[in-house]
Write an enzyme that holds these catalytic residues in place. Structure first.
Site, short mmCIF file in Angstrom:
data_model
loop_
_atom_site.label_atom_id
_atom_site.label_comp_id
_atom_site.label_asym_id
_atom_site.label_seq_id
_atom_site.Cartn_x
_atom_site.Cartn_y
_atom_site.Cartn_z
CE LYS A 164 11.41 0.87 -39.70
NZ LYS A 164 10.35 1.20 -40.62
CD GLU B 236 14.88 3.31 -41.54
OE1 GLU B 236 15.04 4.41 -40.98
OE2 GLU B 236 14.01 2.48 -41.19
CG ASP C 132 12.93 6.24 -43.42
OD1 ASP C 132 11.80 6.14 -43.92
OD2 ASP C 132 13.12 6.58 -42.24
NE ARG D 19 -22.54 -2.38 -39.77
CZ ARG D 19 -22.98 -1.47 -40.63
NH1 ARG D 19 -24.18 -0.93 -40.50
NH2 ARG D 19 -22.24 -1.11 -41.65
CE LYS E 242 4.00 3.51 -40.24
NZ LYS E 242 4.37 4.84 -40.76
#
Length: 280
Positions: free
Chosen positions: A165, A198, A219, A98, A133
């Site tokens: 960012k 960014e 962005d 598994r 992510k």
């Protein structure tokens, strides 16, 4: 990347999670000295990933298991293919089955999806990047799968690259303040890290360009706006697009001239590939 101590730790945790104080089903009905064999059967077309990890899992659990490999990470696969066979103690095969499948199905799904995105950019100079992510604890493996699928890795974590960012900019008091403080920090700490910043507007791009940075993250621009931004940057640094870019729109962003496109969906919005480990 597969040989990282973090991967070893992930495998150890996965065994503890799955086996606990024993696989009582297997231990109760399978003789300890029974020998067996199984094959990794492909049940869906795609890109294979995880064979090297599977070999590592088998060897870690029971070094006496013998793996005969027919396909490799990165190979195109079709339904009916056999990636490898494994022979040895039946109880060892059953207890690792598994875990091997869970990893291989997910990693193959990521590699397959990445390859689909990469193919959409054929003929351009734009590269596909992953993001942070990722599934906690599985980042190195998922980023490995992106590489296997033909993509490129962005930073691995918060420690190996500077990415200023929007929130950093707002909390720091603006673009100039954020970049200035960052450069002072790096000098003070004696660190040589690439800096990416960014930008949300063309005005922010102009402000960023007054500094020496590695890359500008354009962005949530439209493809048309991105083309204007790339012309403004004019090769002074690398460019990257991000923000809601889909398979339908990604080609337009590449044709706008960016060097990179980052796609979080490579690792957080995927379907696992259908594989099975069957006795024969």
């Amino acid at each position: 990347m597969i040989d990282s101590p973090l991967i070893d730790a992930t495998i150890d945790i996965a065994f503890k999670e799955d086996i606990g104080d024993g696989d009582h089903t297997t231990l109760s009905c399978i003789p300890h000295d029974l020998e067996g064999r199984a094959r990794l059967l492909v049940k869906q077309d795609g890109i294979l990933c995880g064979v090297e990890l599977a070999k590592k899992i088998f060897a870690k659990f029971d070094p006496s298991l013998k793996v005969t490999q027919y396909l490799h990470d990165g190979d195109k696969i079709k339904k009916g293919d056999i990636a490898f066979t494994v022979e040895g103690k039946t109880i060892s095969i059953l207890q690792t089955e598994r875990l091997v499948l869970n990893f291989m199905q997910r990693l193959s799904g990521i590699a397959t999806q990445t390859a689909e995105y990469v193919k959409l950019l054929d003929g351009t100079n734009t590269k596909i990047l992953d993001t942070r992510k990722t599934t906690p604890g599985l980042r190195l493996l998922e980023k490995y799968a992106v590489k296997v699928g033909g993509g490129e890795n962005h930073r691995i974590g918060l420690y190996d690259m500077i990415l200023i960012k929007d929130n950093h900019i707002d909390y720091a008091g603006g673009v100039t303040a954020a970049i200035t403080k960052t450069k002072e920090y790096l000098k003070e700490k004696g660190k040589d890290l690439k800096i990416e910043v960014e930008a949300r507007t063309l005005e922010e791009i102009k402000e960023i360009l007054t500094f020496d940075v590695e890359r500008i993250l354009i962005d949530n621009f439209t493809p048309e706006e991105t083309k204007v931004a790339v012309a403004l940057i004019n090769g002074k640094c690398k460019t990257e697009s991000s923000g809601g870019i889909t398979k339908e729109s990604i080609r337009a962003y590449a044709e706008a001239g960016v060097d990179y496109i980052s796609v979080g969906a490579l690792t957080h919005h995927i379907s696992s590939l259908d594989l099975s480990l069957k006795a024969y």
